[in-house]
Design an enzyme around this catalytic site. Structure first.
Site, PDB file in Angstrom:
ATOM      1  N   TYR A 181     -79.287 -44.347  23.944  1.00  0.00           N
ATOM      2  CA  TYR A 181     -78.534 -44.456  25.194  1.00  0.00           C
ATOM      3  C   TYR A 181     -77.964 -43.118  25.659  1.00  0.00           C
ATOM      4  O   TYR A 181     -77.307 -43.054  26.689  1.00  0.00           O
ATOM      5  CB  TYR A 181     -77.365 -45.433  25.034  1.00  0.00           C
ATOM      6  N   LYS A 248     -80.954 -49.994  10.997  1.00  0.00           N
ATOM      7  CA  LYS A 248     -82.390 -50.170  10.754  1.00  0.00           C
ATOM      8  C   LYS A 248     -82.841 -48.975   9.917  1.00  0.00           C
ATOM      9  O   LYS A 248     -83.828 -48.300  10.221  1.00  0.00           O
ATOM     10  CB  LYS A 248     -83.087 -50.246  12.134  1.00  0.00           C
ATOM     11  N   ASP A 302     -82.588 -56.560  11.727  1.00  0.00           N
ATOM     12  CA  ASP A 302     -83.353 -57.783  12.005  1.00  0.00           C
ATOM     13  C   ASP A 302     -82.835 -58.951  11.173  1.00  0.00           C
ATOM     14  O   ASP A 302     -82.722 -60.081  11.666  1.00  0.00           O
ATOM     15  CB  ASP A 302     -84.856 -57.586  11.809  1.00  0.00           C
ATOM     16  N   ASP A 326     -75.690 -53.337  21.385  1.00  0.00           N
ATOM     17  CA  ASP A 326     -75.873 -53.961  22.693  1.00  0.00           C
ATOM     18  C   ASP A 326     -76.543 -55.324  22.513  1.00  0.00           C
ATOM     19  O   ASP A 326     -76.075 -56.354  23.023  1.00  0.00           O
ATOM     20  CB  ASP A 326     -76.755 -53.038  23.553  1.00  0.00           C
TER      21      ASP A 326
END
Ligand code: NAP
Length: 437
Positions: A181, A248, A302, A326
């Site tokens: 971002y 992640k 995940d 987000d």
């Protein structure tokens, strides 16, 4: 002192702003009574009569702000019987500012946000594909509001797509300034993209398809540690049981993986007496959490999306980088009533802006129809931030009871079946009426 910068999407450079801003002809009249929150050695001092500016916002901003201010004032009055008070006054951004100042983000507004430290904000329009860039993102970047804080909690009676929504009670700390971002990207075919592709090939022997667009994903130790610090401090102050670092890192080792490692490092270095790792609980304490300790754990992103559906009650405070934050905050909000019920705050070291997480919903603007809960719960978050817990609890009690009585706005009514919706302003009155014993 705020650093000078350029309003995204315009060429207008902003002047260096001090507490007065050097503006002699202010259009806004500041309140004559009340005081400003102030900071000494990083600790906030809250006066009994505190002045807080608000930005009404575009579209439905007018409906939800008109509903929110009386709810907050009533809660504060009922909780403190005049001993404490918030003196709200309006400052301008977006369409109202354009009409008043000829500018969607007047310098005066920035001066006042900087001066008063805390503010309440309705949604602001971002034109699609043309015009200026997001004013919301601009404010976060300008004031370095690095933590996007979103509590997600179920209120009984709210229609939910899951079987046990009451298990959800988390506070999400999403990093607000870094990650993909950061806005560092180059369009496919551009001179810059070609230069980057050549640079990667010539210097690192990394081959990237020549018809690629490119983006950078910076995640720093500074950005990570200040976010995780804020999350752990929140957990300690609010007697929360655990803080989960979501990442992640199995795939993106030096960005997301580093986020995890820096998070653990900060917890160990700065909060050794308050926290314990999940690994230590399992290996050294036979699965028992030592009394008074907050457990620090981590989960791969995940897997976390499954966990919040299947074992939401095992999570409490969650800290994560920008993009995953987000996604996860909206996914969690969907389980407890959606965006109309989701509050938020953007918090920096001293300045904080409390805002509804949804947009301006232009088709409903001025109809006195939409759900003001997101902004009301954001104002509740502000009361928590001020340490005015009794008032915060009254707001929550009022909303919870209104929902249980099925006296709700159209969005919840249509999901509850055979319920006649109330107007935005009526909903606010019902909340106030429900603050009593
Ligand atoms: P939106 O304004 O959030 O509205 C999308 C839909 O969400 C609405 O049509 C409505 O659904 C529902 N909704 C939103 N707020 C609600 C409320 N208070 N009560 C009940 N339902 C509500 O999203 P958008 O239409 O994509 O965005 C409109 C503008 O807002 C854009 O300019 C966007 O850039 C801006 N925006 C601003 C912020 C911000 O200021 N932080 C955040 C997001 C978007 P139904 O039609 O199903 O009833």
């Amino acid at each position: 002192m705020i650093k000078p910068c350029t309003l995204a999407g315009t060429d207008a450079p902003l002047r260096v702003l001090g507490s007065s801003g050097g503006i002699s002809d202010m259009k806004v009249k500041e309140p004559q009574k009340g005081e400003i929150v102030n900071f000494k050695k990083g600790e906030m001092n809250v006066p009994d009569k505190v002045i807080i500016p608000y930005i009404e916002g575009d579209g439905i901003g007018t409906d939800i702000m008109k509903a929110t201010l009386p709810v907050v004032n009533t809660a504060v009055q009922k909780a403190f019987r005049g001993k404490k008070e918030i003196i709200f006054f309006e400052i301008y951004a977006g369409e109202k500012a354009l009409a008043k100042y000829g500018n969607v983000m007047p310098e005066e507004t920035l001066v006042l946000i900087n001066k008063y430290k805390l503010s309440l904000k309705g949604p602001l329009t971002t034109p699609v594909g043309e015009g200026y860039r997001s004013l919301n993102v601009f404010l976060r970047q300008y004031f370095n509001l690095y933590a996007c804080v979103r509590p997600v909690k179920y209120y009984p009676g709210v229609p939910s797509p899951v079987k046990t929504p009451e298990k959800m009670d988390v506070v999400i700390f999403r990093e607000n300034t870094e990650d993909v971002y950061a806005g560092i990207e180059w369009e496919e075919g551009s001179k810059e993209a070609r230069k980057m592709i050549d640079f990667l090939e010539n210097n690192f022997k990394i081959k990237v398809r020549r018809d690629s667009g490119l983006g950078l994903k910076p995640i720093s130790e500074t950005g990570t540690k200040r976010l995780v610090r804020a999350a752990i401090k929140y957990a300690i102050k609010n007697n929360r049981k655990n803080v989960t670092l979501v990442h992640k890192g199995n795939i993106m080792k030096f960005t997301e993986g580093a986020f995890r490692n820096w998070g653990y490092e900060l917890a160990k270095d700065e909060f050794p007496k308050s926290v314990i790792t999940e690994e230590a609980v399992l290996k050294k304490h036979n699965h028992h959490i030592p009394k008074g300790k907050i457990v620090i754990k981590d989960r791969i992103a995940d897997s976390m999306f499954q966990q919040v559906l299947t074992r939401a009650d095992e999570y409490d405070v969650i800290a994560l980088p920008n993009l995953n934050g987000d996604y996860l905050s909206d996914a969690c909000a969907a389980q407890v009533g959606g965006l109309g019920m989701a509050p938020g705050a953007n918090i920096g070291d001293e300045i904080a802006i409390f805002e509804a997480t949804h947009g301006t919903a232009p088709k409903y603007a001025g109809q006195n129809k939409v759900n003001p809960s997101s902004l009301i719960l954001s104002a509740k978050l502000m009361l928590d931030y001020l340490g005015w817990d009794q008032a915060s609890q009254l707001v929550e009690k009022g909303i919870a009871r209104a929902i249980q009585q099925k006296r709700v706005t159209y969005d919840l009514a249509r999901l509850m079946g055979a319920v006649t919706p109330v107007k935005t302003s009526e909903f606010a009155e019902i909340i106030c009426d429900n603050m009593g014993q």
